[in-house]
Design a protein around this motif. Structure first.
Motif, PDB file in Angstrom:
ATOM      1  N   GLY A  32      88.391  24.756  52.044  1.00  0.00           N
ATOM      2  CA  GLY A  32      89.718  24.584  51.696  1.00  0.00           C
ATOM      3  C   GLY A  32      89.996  25.416  50.572  1.00  0.00           C
ATOM      4  O   GLY A  32      90.840  26.187  50.543  1.00  0.00           O
ATOM      5  N   GLN A  35      89.257  29.259  51.543  1.00  0.00           N
ATOM      6  CA  GLN A  35      90.464  29.641  52.141  1.00  0.00           C
ATOM      7  C   GLN A  35      91.748  29.907  51.200  1.00  0.00           C
ATOM      8  O   GLN A  35      92.156  31.100  51.368  1.00  0.00           O
ATOM      9  N   GLU A 117      94.957  23.091  53.935  1.00  0.00           N
ATOM     10  CA  GLU A 117      94.041  23.322  55.021  1.00  0.00           C
ATOM     11  C   GLU A 117      94.382  22.601  56.150  1.00  0.00           C
ATOM     12  O   GLU A 117      93.895  22.922  57.478  1.00  0.00           O
TER      13      GLU A 117
END
Length: 163
Positions: A32, A35, A117
């Motif tokens: 996450g 990301q 996420e």
């Protein structure tokens, strides 16, 4: 075109209001966090491209990109990176992949991940979701009641693992 016909000040040039930030702690998995970093780089690239346009009369796309950058930067700044190091699989905690079976015998697996996420379609659920709240702290063999709008579903925890 005469400058008299160019609107320099107006609602399309004002900064857009910031996106709401969750009041919950910003726990993130390593995936996450990566990301979020990729999202920031993408938004910065998009903003640079928008600023390089020849025709910049419409500033709304730039304002949206700037707002997105502010949001992602705030999420990265408040991120609490949670890893599996030194943490076992005795009971369900943030980051675990939890395999469950419902009353009808259908097996499913869910991973408890950060809000940014989370994606229910892929089995990634936020810790504030009703399902994650029901699963957190359980052990294999425990049965939990998952309260949904369609009714309560009982789930048995089969296994806990790090993804």
């Amino acid at each position: 075109m005469s400058r008299a016909f160019v609107k320099e000040d107006g609602p399309d040039n004002a900064p857009l209001p910031d996106l709401p930030i969750s009041p919950y702690p910003n726990y993130v998995t390593p995936r996450g966090f990566a990301q979020l970093q990729a999202r920031l780089a993408e938004a910065q690239t998009r903003l640079a491209g928008l600023r390089a346009r020849m025709d910049r009369l419409d500033r709304l796309p730039e304002a949206a990109a700037e707002r997105d950058i502010r949001y992602v930067e705030a999420r990265l700044k408040s991120a609490l990176l949670m890893t599996s190091e030194g943490r076992g699989c005795e009971e369900v905690v943030f980051g675990h992949r939890v395999s469950v079976v419902d009353e009808g015998g259908a097996k499913t697996a869910y991973t408890i991940v950060g809000e940014d996420e989370a994606d229910a379609a892929t089995g990634h659920i936020a810790p504030q979701s009703p399902l994650a709240r029901a699963l957190l702290g359980t052990q294999p063999g425990d049965v939990v009641a998952w309260r949904r709008p369609a009714g309560v579903v009982e789930l048995e925890v089969l296994a806990i693992a790090w993804p």
